[in-house]
Write a protein that holds these residues in place. Structure first.
Motif, PDB file in Angstrom:
ATOM      1  N   ASN A  52       2.387   1.789 -11.013  1.00  0.00           N
ATOM      2  CA  ASN A  52       2.467   1.445 -12.432  1.00  0.00           C
ATOM      3  C   ASN A  52       1.311   0.537 -12.821  1.00  0.00           C
ATOM      4  O   ASN A  52       0.654  -0.073 -11.969  1.00  0.00           O
ATOM      5  N   SER A  53       1.061   0.446 -14.104  1.00  0.00           N
ATOM      6  CA  SER A  53      -0.140  -0.216 -14.609  1.00  0.00           C
ATOM      7  C   SER A  53      -0.142  -1.717 -14.378  1.00  0.00           C
ATOM      8  O   SER A  53      -1.187  -2.363 -14.522  1.00  0.00           O
ATOM      9  N   PHE A  54       1.018  -2.277 -14.033  1.00  0.00           N
ATOM     10  CA  PHE A  54       1.073  -3.726 -13.806  1.00  0.00           C
ATOM     11  C   PHE A  54       0.844  -4.092 -12.343  1.00  0.00           C
ATOM     12  O   PHE A  54       0.770  -5.273 -12.016  1.00  0.00           O
ATOM     13  N   ASP A  55       0.766  -3.110 -11.506  1.00  0.00           N
ATOM     14  CA  ASP A  55       0.658  -3.370 -10.077  1.00  0.00           C
ATOM     15  C   ASP A  55      -0.691  -2.890  -9.565  1.00  0.00           C
ATOM     16  O   ASP A  55      -0.860  -1.712  -9.290  1.00  0.00           O
ATOM     17  N   GLU A  56      -1.628  -3.821  -9.433  1.00  0.00           N
ATOM     18  CA  GLU A  56      -2.971  -3.436  -9.009  1.00  0.00           C
ATOM     19  C   GLU A  56      -3.189  -3.637  -7.524  1.00  0.00           C
ATOM     20  O   GLU A  56      -4.313  -3.551  -7.037  1.00  0.00           O
ATOM     21  N   GLN A  57      -2.124  -3.890  -6.810  1.00  0.00           N
ATOM     22  CA  GLN A  57      -2.267  -4.029  -5.362  1.00  0.00           C
ATOM     23  C   GLN A  57      -2.632  -2.702  -4.753  1.00  0.00           C
ATOM     24  O   GLN A  57      -2.089  -1.661  -5.123  1.00  0.00           O
ATOM     25  N   ASN A  58      -3.554  -2.748  -3.797  1.00  0.00           N
ATOM     26  CA  ASN A  58      -3.872  -1.531  -3.062  1.00  0.00           C
ATOM     27  C   ASN A  58      -2.710  -1.183  -2.137  1.00  0.00           C
ATOM     28  O   ASN A  58      -1.944  -2.061  -1.724  1.00  0.00           O
ATOM     29  N   GLU A  59      -2.593   0.081  -1.850  1.00  0.00           N
ATOM     30  CA  GLU A  59      -1.496   0.514  -0.985  1.00  0.00           C
ATOM     31  C   GLU A  59      -2.037   1.331   0.167  1.00  0.00           C
ATOM     32  O   GLU A  59      -2.975   2.108   0.006  1.00  0.00           O
ATOM     33  N   ILE A  60      -1.418   1.131   1.308  1.00  0.00           N
ATOM     34  CA  ILE A  60      -1.804   1.888   2.506  1.00  0.00           C
ATOM     35  C   ILE A  60      -0.556   2.530   3.091  1.00  0.00           C
ATOM     36  O   ILE A  60       0.492   1.888   3.208  1.00  0.00           O
ATOM     37  N   SER A  61      -0.685   3.813   3.422  1.00  0.00           N
ATOM     38  CA  SER A  61       0.407   4.506   4.085  1.00  0.00           C
ATOM     39  C   SER A  61      -0.201   5.354   5.186  1.00  0.00           C
ATOM     40  O   SER A  61      -0.726   6.442   4.937  1.00  0.00           O
ATOM     41  N   GLY A  62      -0.176   4.846   6.383  1.00  0.00           N
ATOM     42  CA  GLY A  62      -0.786   5.587   7.495  1.00  0.00           C
ATOM     43  C   GLY A  62      -2.281   5.729   7.291  1.00  0.00           C
ATOM     44  O   GLY A  62      -2.994   4.736   7.121  1.00  0.00           O
ATOM     45  N   ARG A  63      -2.756   6.961   7.266  1.00  0.00           N
ATOM     46  CA  ARG A  63      -4.191   7.209   7.082  1.00  0.00           C
ATOM     47  C   ARG A  63      -4.583   7.237   5.603  1.00  0.00           C
ATOM     48  O   ARG A  63      -5.749   7.382   5.277  1.00  0.00           O
ATOM     49  N   TYR A  64      -3.577   7.152   4.727  1.00  0.00           N
ATOM     50  CA  TYR A  64      -3.834   7.223   3.284  1.00  0.00           C
ATOM     51  C   TYR A  64      -3.895   5.819   2.693  1.00  0.00           C
ATOM     52  O   TYR A  64      -3.084   4.958   3.048  1.00  0.00           O
ATOM     53  N   SER A  65      -4.813   5.627   1.764  1.00  0.00           N
ATOM     54  CA  SER A  65      -4.844   4.366   1.019  1.00  0.00           C
ATOM     55  C   SER A  65      -5.283   4.643  -0.410  1.00  0.00           C
ATOM     56  O   SER A  65      -5.988   5.629  -0.685  1.00  0.00           O
ATOM     57  N   TRP A  66      -4.822   3.790  -1.325  1.00  0.00           N
ATOM     58  CA  TRP A  66      -5.115   3.968  -2.728  1.00  0.00           C
ATOM     59  C   TRP A  66      -5.666   2.668  -3.300  1.00  0.00           C
ATOM     60  O   TRP A  66      -5.146   1.594  -3.011  1.00  0.00           O
ATOM     61  N   ASN A  67      -6.687   2.798  -4.123  1.00  0.00           N
ATOM     62  CA  ASN A  67      -7.342   1.660  -4.739  1.00  0.00           C
ATOM     63  C   ASN A  67      -7.231   1.802  -6.257  1.00  0.00           C
ATOM     64  O   ASN A  67      -7.875   2.664  -6.843  1.00  0.00           O
ATOM     65  N   PHE A  68      -6.392   0.961  -6.861  1.00  0.00           N
ATOM     66  CA  PHE A  68      -6.180   1.010  -8.301  1.00  0.00           C
ATOM     67  C   PHE A  68      -6.968  -0.127  -8.938  1.00  0.00           C
ATOM     68  O   PHE A  68      -6.758  -1.294  -8.600  1.00  0.00           O
TER      69      PHE A  68
END
Lengths: 110, 115
Positions: A52-68
């Motif tokens: 969601n737009s209020f959560d700018e924390q990056n997320e990592i799940s195994g080999r996947y990661s997301w940069n918002f």
């Protein structure tokens, strides 16, 4: 009006390489959700992540990661140490009218 | 148990015919969607129903008519099929509340071929 741009039409890598899929979005909403979906060659659409737009924390799940990054309206997706099974079309999407980017086809060669 | 099921999986028909695609979800979601995926993989929303009420109706020819008999079903009827209607049609569902939208759960798609 809202819009999702995935500028990379196709990316080709060799197994074990890291790869980043870009997603840039436009919306006038102050609250919104971003998603990534995967469509393997078998054709089904699989949900990967919601942010969601209020959560700018990056997320990592195994080999996947997301940069918002809200400042650049981007929600990029990185696969570390890619594998052949990662070969698929990946879609970035934006709500509330679920709007999809045109997808990035990732081909991972052995 | 299949969460979102659509039938048929494949549909081959001739121009001018009328056909229907059925979709059912057992997730208890209140919102259902129809998407069209063209040959270049572009996913375009066509319709969305929330609690049986039409909430999204994108620029789609009148030949396409959605019908939602209840929250768990959203069918798509297509009249006078044209060659350009050939595509993969995906049904999806989600739980939608103002300010919140759960991920879409998709059916496996219906590949429509118009000859």
């Amino acid at each position: 009006a809202q819009k999702v741009t995935q500028a990379q039409t196709e990316i080709s890598v060799v197994e074990k390489e890291d790869v980043t899929l870009d997603c840039v979005y436009e919306t006038r909403d102050t609250t919104y959700y971003l998603f990534w979906y995967k469509q393997p060659p078998s054709g089904e659409l699989v949900f990967l992540i919601r942010r969601n737009s209020f959560d700018e924390q990056n997320e990592i799940s195994g080999r996947y990661s997301w940069n918002f990054q809200k400042s650049t309206s981007s929600f990029n997706f990185t696969i570390t140490a890619s594998q052949v099974v990662d070969s698929a079309v990946y879609f970035c999407a934006l709500t509330y009218i679920p709007t999809f980017g045109r997808g990035t086809s990732l081909i991972v060669h052995p | 148990d299949t969460a979102v099921s659509q039938t048929p999986k494949y549909l081959v028909t001739q121009m001018g015919n009328d056909k229907s695609i059925k979709c059912e979800q057992n997730l208890g979601h209140d919102t259902m969607y129809w998407y069209k995926q063209d040959s270049k993989k572009f996913l375009k929303i066509m319709f969305s129903y929330n609690n049986k009420e039409l909430i999204i109706n994108e620029t789609v020819p009148n030949r396409f008519s959605p019908k939602s008999p209840d929250k768990a079903h959203l069918n798509l009827h297509i009249n006078s099929l044209e060659l350009g209607d050939s595509a993969v049609y995906f049904c999806a569902s989600s739980h939608y509340l103002q300010g919140n939208n759960s991920p879409l759960h998709f059916g496996n798609g219906t590949r429509l071929t118009v000859t």
